[in-house]
Design a protein around this motif. Structure first.
Motif, short mmCIF file in Angstrom:
data_model
loop_
_atom_site.label_atom_id
_atom_site.label_comp_id
_atom_site.label_asym_id
_atom_site.label_seq_id
_atom_site.Cartn_x
_atom_site.Cartn_y
_atom_site.Cartn_z
N PHE A 6 112.07 80.60 10.82
CA PHE A 6 111.69 79.92 9.58
C PHE A 6 110.29 79.31 9.69
O PHE A 6 109.58 79.23 8.67
CB PHE A 6 112.74 78.89 9.18
CG PHE A 6 114.02 79.49 8.65
CD1 PHE A 6 114.18 80.87 8.50
CD2 PHE A 6 115.09 78.69 8.28
CE1 PHE A 6 115.35 81.43 8.02
CE2 PHE A 6 116.28 79.23 7.79
CZ PHE A 6 116.41 80.61 7.66
N ILE A 9 108.24 82.23 8.80
CA ILE A 9 108.25 82.44 7.34
C ILE A 9 107.31 81.43 6.68
O ILE A 9 106.51 81.79 5.81
CB ILE A 9 109.69 82.35 6.78
CG1 ILE A 9 110.45 83.63 7.15
CG2 ILE A 9 109.69 82.12 5.28
CD1 ILE A 9 111.92 83.63 6.78
N PHE A 28 112.81 80.05 -0.30
CA PHE A 28 112.76 81.51 -0.34
C PHE A 28 114.17 82.06 -0.47
O PHE A 28 115.16 81.34 -0.24
CB PHE A 28 112.06 82.08 0.92
CG PHE A 28 112.60 81.58 2.23
CD1 PHE A 28 112.16 80.37 2.76
CD2 PHE A 28 113.55 82.31 2.93
CE1 PHE A 28 112.66 79.90 3.98
CE2 PHE A 28 114.05 81.84 4.15
CZ PHE A 28 113.60 80.64 4.66
N LYS A 29 114.27 83.34 -0.84
CA LYS A 29 115.59 83.95 -1.04
C LYS A 29 116.23 84.26 0.30
O LYS A 29 115.55 84.78 1.21
CB LYS A 29 115.45 85.22 -1.87
CG LYS A 29 115.02 84.94 -3.30
CD LYS A 29 115.08 86.19 -4.16
CE LYS A 29 114.72 85.84 -5.59
NZ LYS A 29 114.74 87.03 -6.47
N ASP A 30 117.53 83.95 0.40
CA ASP A 30 118.27 84.32 1.60
C ASP A 30 118.33 85.84 1.70
O ASP A 30 118.58 86.53 0.71
CB ASP A 30 119.68 83.71 1.57
CG ASP A 30 120.34 83.75 2.93
OD1 ASP A 30 120.56 82.67 3.52
OD2 ASP A 30 120.65 84.87 3.41
N ILE A 31 118.10 86.35 2.92
CA ILE A 31 118.05 87.79 3.12
C ILE A 31 119.42 88.44 2.97
O ILE A 31 119.52 89.65 2.73
CB ILE A 31 117.43 88.10 4.51
CG1 ILE A 31 116.82 89.47 4.57
CG2 ILE A 31 118.45 87.88 5.62
CD1 ILE A 31 115.95 89.70 5.80
N HIS A 38 120.93 82.77 -4.12
CA HIS A 38 121.10 82.13 -2.80
C HIS A 38 119.71 81.89 -2.23
O HIS A 38 119.03 82.82 -1.77
CB HIS A 38 121.93 83.03 -1.87
CG HIS A 38 122.25 82.39 -0.55
ND1 HIS A 38 123.04 83.02 0.40
CD2 HIS A 38 121.89 81.19 0.00
CE1 HIS A 38 123.16 82.23 1.46
NE2 HIS A 38 122.46 81.13 1.25
N ASN A 96 124.24 73.42 7.11
CA ASN A 96 125.03 73.63 8.33
C ASN A 96 124.28 72.99 9.49
O ASN A 96 123.07 73.19 9.64
CB ASN A 96 125.21 75.12 8.60
CG ASN A 96 126.06 75.81 7.52
OD1 ASN A 96 126.99 75.22 7.00
ND2 ASN A 96 125.71 77.03 7.20
N GLU A 104 123.15 78.87 12.21
CA GLU A 104 122.68 80.03 12.96
C GLU A 104 121.18 79.97 13.21
O GLU A 104 120.71 80.45 14.24
CB GLU A 104 123.03 81.32 12.21
CG GLU A 104 124.54 81.58 12.19
CD GLU A 104 124.94 82.75 11.31
OE1 GLU A 104 124.06 83.31 10.62
OE2 GLU A 104 126.15 83.06 11.29
N VAL A 105 120.45 79.42 12.27
CA VAL A 105 118.99 79.31 12.42
C VAL A 105 118.66 77.84 12.64
O VAL A 105 118.96 76.99 11.77
CB VAL A 105 118.26 79.86 11.19
CG1 VAL A 105 116.75 79.63 11.32
CG2 VAL A 105 118.56 81.34 10.99
N HIS A 109 117.59 73.72 7.10
CA HIS A 109 117.52 74.40 5.80
C HIS A 109 118.70 73.99 4.94
O HIS A 109 119.81 73.77 5.42
CB HIS A 109 117.47 75.92 5.96
CG HIS A 109 118.56 76.49 6.82
ND1 HIS A 109 118.51 76.46 8.19
CD2 HIS A 109 119.72 77.10 6.50
CE1 HIS A 109 119.60 77.03 8.69
NE2 HIS A 109 120.36 77.43 7.69
#
Ligand code: AMP
Ligand code: ZN
Length: 123
Positions: A6, A9, A28-31, A38, A96, A104-105, A109
């Protein structure tokens, strides 16, 4: 922060679909979207988790949270009430934190999910 996806990004070193940017924040848009809308809202400056935030992050966290309904409105997900006070629309916000929180990241965020249901099961 090296090797933070991120941060990359935010630095435009890897591509993303950016929907909002100011001096402090990026969205930004979640991939891998789990809902029709999302988005991921992040501070540009690296902060790993919500547990790493202290009093010096209060303004930033306020801005991050405030951005969610603004983008929700922009993407057609604002909550609205009809004349009888029946609500429609709406969105979900989620942060999260840590492995038990499903993170996870490791760059803070805020997920913003919206759009007509059904959404993906776990959301
Ligand atoms: P979390 O489980 O809260 O850490 O969520 C991480 C989110 O980042 C997931 O929803 C991923 O789909 C999303 N994601 C990972 N890599 C990218 C990327 N390069 N661009 C956009 N979203 C990403
Ligand atoms: Zn980072």
């Amino acid at each position: 922060m090296d090797n933070c996806i991120f941060c990359k990004i935010a630095a435009k070193q890897i591509p993303s679909t950016i929907v909002y940017e100011d001096d402090d924040l990026l969205a930004f848009k979640d991939i891998n979207p789990a809902a029709p809308v999302h988005l991921l809202l992040i501070p540009k400056r690296h902060v790993a988790t919500l547990s790493d935030c202290d009093d010096s992050h209060v303004d930033l966290l306020g801005k991050l949270l405030r951005l969610a309904p603004r983008l929700a409105a922009e993407f057609g997900c604002a909550v609205s009430m009809d004349a009888d006070g029946v609500p429609s629309g709406g969105f979900k916000t989620l942060i999260n934190s840590g492995p038990d929180g499903g993170q996870e990241v490791y760059h803070l965020h805020l997920h913003m999910y919206g759009g007509p249901r059904p959404w993906r099961n776990q959301h």
